[in-house]
Write a protein that holds these residues in place. Structure first.
Motif, mmCIF file in Angstrom:
data_model
loop_
_atom_site.group_PDB
_atom_site.id
_atom_site.type_symbol
_atom_site.label_atom_id
_atom_site.label_comp_id
_atom_site.label_asym_id
_atom_site.label_seq_id
_atom_site.Cartn_x
_atom_site.Cartn_y
_atom_site.Cartn_z
ATOM 1 N N THR A 2 3.905 5.704 -2.304
ATOM 2 C CA THR A 2 4.795 5.284 -3.426
ATOM 3 C C THR A 2 6.035 4.883 -2.760
ATOM 4 N N ASP A 18 8.037 4.172 -8.670
ATOM 5 C CA ASP A 18 7.197 3.320 -9.052
ATOM 6 C C ASP A 18 6.014 4.213 -9.820
ATOM 7 N N ARG A 280 12.065 -3.991 -5.212
ATOM 8 C CA ARG A 280 11.490 -5.218 -4.960
ATOM 9 C C ARG A 280 11.140 -5.618 -3.723
ATOM 10 N N VAL A 283 7.802 -3.658 -2.871
ATOM 11 C CA VAL A 283 6.699 -4.385 -3.574
ATOM 12 C C VAL A 283 6.178 -5.637 -3.317
ATOM 13 N N ASP A 284 7.430 -6.446 -2.857
ATOM 14 C CA ASP A 284 6.874 -7.940 -2.459
ATOM 15 C C ASP A 284 6.299 -7.981 -1.054
ATOM 16 N N GLN A 286 4.523 -6.080 0.450
ATOM 17 C CA GLN A 286 3.130 -5.701 0.666
ATOM 18 C C GLN A 286 2.244 -6.794 1.035
ATOM 19 N N PRO A 293 -1.992 -3.005 -1.481
ATOM 20 C CA PRO A 293 -0.742 -2.543 -2.053
ATOM 21 C C PRO A 293 -0.694 -1.128 -2.501
ATOM 22 N N VAL A 295 2.596 0.357 -3.621
ATOM 23 C CA VAL A 295 3.695 0.470 -4.250
ATOM 24 C C VAL A 295 3.636 -0.480 -5.449
ATOM 25 N N GLY A 296 3.872 -0.267 -6.799
ATOM 26 C CA GLY A 296 4.012 -0.809 -7.728
ATOM 27 C C GLY A 296 3.691 -0.272 -9.135
#
Length: 325
Positions: A2, A18, A280, A283-284, A286, A293, A295-296
């Motif tokens: 996370t 997250d 951000r 998350v991006d 990844q 993925p 994280v999110g």
């Protein structure tokens, strides 16, 4: 995995987390197994000799599945927040249930006459009890980290601790004095405290210096071991590794990049913006890695300032995006 973070401002602090939970399973990669077979001896008939024990050592725990939604950001009291990363369940309870149960047993949690460190110790003691009960019916427990963030409004001062539960087993379950939880205060220069999948954020904020600083003790310890040397023996003084870390030369070498950033005098709005930006990034980015993925999901964002704890985003149910209401 996370991503959790606390970003300190001049008169407050922003906290973000997250909501994904990642399942880990032992994985044996094909290339590694093929290399293992090539390295094994053969018998007189030319057949490869396989040792089942050594095969089991080839497996590595890796993320295989994620699910949403798990609570990871909690209000402890009007001026304290907790975020968590690592195992999602202890003693057959979610972390959210554990925090809720702790609060139910702490009617004086908002009594600010009680020192913050005392409340930290109460939380640590409660976690220790939960871990002992967990290990009575489970063989082991994975790592779990809590970031505990407290804002003292009278002095505009933020205090951040990490409560760390290292991966453990039931070897010490009968020892009531054994402490499974270590409380570590974050240094005053740390305007941003992250954990979980935070390697990218650390590098953005501090360059590679902080990463090198983290692995430096392990490198020195490995060198000493290869040379058959130990701290406190021969010409190697006690606390030799820590002594090296305390030298200004190494601090300048590892943390020179920090001077490039002006993140020590942020407004609360800037702290919120920076916390959101770091999330951000995690998350991006990844999308450009081989891993699934981790994280999110729903991102929770809160602040603590002179008015106390309040959520900024992620705490309310929103209308579905695919339906016009």
């Amino acid at each position: 995995m996370t991503f959790i973070a606390s970003v300190i401002a001049k008169k407050g602090v922003a906290i973000i987390a997250d909501s994904l939970v990642t399942s880990m399973e032992p994985i044996l990669k094909h290339n590694r197994f093929v290399q293992y077979l090539n390295d094994q001896p053969k018998n007189e008939q030319g057949e490869t000799i396989i040792d089942p024990v050594s095969i089991s050592e080839l497996f590595e725990r890796e993320p295989v599945h994620t699910k949403d939604f798990e609570e990871k950001l909690f209000k402890l009291n009007d001026y304290t927040a907790i975020t968590t990363t690592g195992v999602a369940y202890i003693n057959n309870k979610s972390i959210a249930d554990i925090v809720e149960e702790f609060l139910a047993h702490q009617p004086d949690i908002n009594d600010f006459a009680i020192p913050f460190i005392d409340k930290l110790n109460q939380f640590s003691d409660f976690l220790n009890t939960q871990i002992r009960e967990h290990l009575e019916h489970s063989l082991s427990l994975g790592q779990c980290v809590f970031i505990i963030t407290y804002y003292e409004k009278s002095h505009h001062k933020t205090y951040i601790f990490k409560a760390i539960i290292n991966e453990t087993n039931r070897d010490n379950v009968g020892n009531q004095e054994f402490n499974y939880v270590s409380l570590n205060p974050e240094p005053e220069w740390a305007s941003v405290v992250c954990d979980g999948q935070n390697k990218l954020s650390d590098k953005v904020l501090y360059g590679i210096g902080k990463s090198l600083y983290t692995i430096f003790p392990k490198i020195v310890e490995d060198i000493l071991k290869r040379l058959n040397l130990q701290e406190g023996q021969g010409n190697v003084p006690v606390d030799f590794v820590q002594h090296l870390l305390d030298q200004e030369f190494y601090k300048d070498l590892f943390f020179a990049d920090i001077e490039l950033f002006n993140i020590s005098e942020l407004s609360v709005q800037q702290a919120v913006d920076l916390a959101s930006l770091l999330m951000r990034l995690e998350v991006d980015f990844q999308k450009y890695t081989k891993n699934i993925p981790t994280v999110g999901g729903v991102i929770k964002l809160a602040v603590i300032d002179e008015d106390g704890f309040k959520f900024i985003a992620g705490d309310k149910i929103e209308p579905p995006k695919h339906i016009h209401i």
